[in-house]
Write an enzyme that holds these catalytic residues in place. Structure first.
Site, short mmCIF file in Angstrom:
data_model
loop_
_atom_site.label_atom_id
_atom_site.label_comp_id
_atom_site.label_asym_id
_atom_site.label_seq_id
_atom_site.Cartn_x
_atom_site.Cartn_y
_atom_site.Cartn_z
N HIS A 1 0.38 -1.42 -14.27
CA HIS A 1 1.26 -2.57 -14.04
C HIS A 1 0.75 -3.83 -14.73
CE1 HIS A 1 -1.56 -3.47 -10.64
NE2 HIS A 1 -1.25 -4.72 -10.95
N ASP B 1 -0.41 4.56 -11.36
CA ASP B 1 -0.67 3.20 -11.84
C ASP B 1 -1.99 3.15 -12.60
OD1 ASP B 1 -0.54 0.50 -12.31
OD2 ASP B 1 -0.88 -0.11 -10.22
N SER C 1 -5.99 -7.18 -9.94
CA SER C 1 -5.40 -5.95 -10.48
C SER C 1 -6.22 -5.40 -11.65
CB SER C 1 -3.97 -6.22 -10.95
OG SER C 1 -3.12 -6.47 -9.87
#
EC number: 3.4.21.-
Length: 314
Positions: free
Chosen positions: A84, A130, A233
């Site tokens: 992402h 992911d 992230s």
């Protein structure tokens, strides 16, 4: 090693080594024998004595020159991160990577060019698969402060309750954001059963959906009230085994900051070991019972995978 209470006099070590870029074969320094190792020392950063070299695989990923995510070095040419993180653009020219970075923002390190981005073909907006890798244009040469992290063997997962560490810059308390500039940090977390994780997040289930957290994910709860938050992230979840750090997960998402009732969610790296190997393509297996006996030349250009009781050189 703790640096916080140390007198800074005499600790002004040379600046962090930048990545050296070269097209010639790599010859590692005599201190380098495997992945997942640290070389901690003290350095004055912004007037404070801090530890450097504690998490040498950590990298920052930039989009058009702005920090967006973290990643980890798994190879001279390759960086592991979350899929992402790369949704802004599929053009690799828009991304750059900085290695050996201690604080953000960082104006001293060179931005390394990216030639390709590989997002997992089954990636679905945080919900599954992911994971992604970036290929650097030039190989990174290892130094005491720039080193690769180990990856686990296929489908190996840490036991429930195992204490691990999340590494990154986007780590904070439940209230109050970190002030910039701030150093790369590690916070302690414990592995949580995926079934418990699914129960906590059942309110997010879609109609006819039986579970939210799949086998390709890991869950953790904060150990000391600190956890992943914004800008974390792509950061690495690492666990130490036999004095070797192994990346078990990639930060994917969470619900709020530091809320013990809502575990943080990671992509399980062991679930995607074979996928990573297929993408990189130049891998070869070589078992090694005593890693330090290997020649530095043998280590050149490969990823190291770790199993219990041995290391695997790919």
């Amino acid at each position: 090693m703790a640096c916080g209470s140390v007198d800074p006099q005499g600790l002004l070590s040379p600046p962090l080594s930048s990545a050296r870029l070269s097209n010639v074969p790599h010859v590692e320094g005599p201190w380098f024998w495997s992945c997942g190792q640290t070389n901690i020392s003290c350095k004055v950063v912004n007037g404070k004595v801090v530890e450097v070299g504690k998490w040498p695989w950590q990298v920052s990923i930039l989009f058009l020159g702005m920090y967006i995510c973290s990643g980890s070095l798994i190879h001279h040419h390759w960086v592991l991160t979350a899929a992402h993180c790369l949704q802004r653009s599929k053009n690799p020219a828009n991304y750059t990577v900085k290695v050996g970075v201690q604080t953000l923002p960082d104006n001293s390190s060179s931005e390394l060019l990216v030639t390709s981005i590989v997002i997992h073909e089954n990636f679905i907006n945080h919900m599954s698969h992911d994971i992604a890798i970036l290929k650097l244009k030039y190989p990174v040469t290892w130094s005491p402060f720039i080193q690769p992290i180990c990856l686990p063997e296929v489908n190996f997962k840490p036991s429930i309750g195992t204490m691990c560490w999340v590494i990154g810059w986007g780590l904070e308390k439940a209230k109050g954001a970190p002030k910039t500039p701030y150093s790369v940090q590690g916070v302690a977390v414990r592995i949580v059963n995926n079934e418990i994780c699914n129960h906590r997040y059942q309110f997010l289930l879609l109609k006819n959906q039986k579970k939210f957290i799949g086998n390709d994910m890991l869950c953790t709860s904060p150990e000391w009230g600190l956890d992943t938050c914004q800008d974390a992230s792509g950061s690495s979840l690492v666990c130490q085994m036999n004095k070797t750090w192994i990346q078990m997960g990639v930060v994917s998402w969470n619900f709020g900051c530091g809320r013990r009732q809502f575990p943080s969610i990671y992509t399980s790296t062991s679930h995607f070991t074979q996928w990573i190997k297929r993408q990189i393509g130049d891998l070869k297996f070589a078992s090694m019972a005593v890693p330090s006996f290997l020649s530095p030349f043998i280590l050149t250009g490969y990823i190291l995978l770790v199993s219990l009781g041995s290391l695997w050189l790919l």
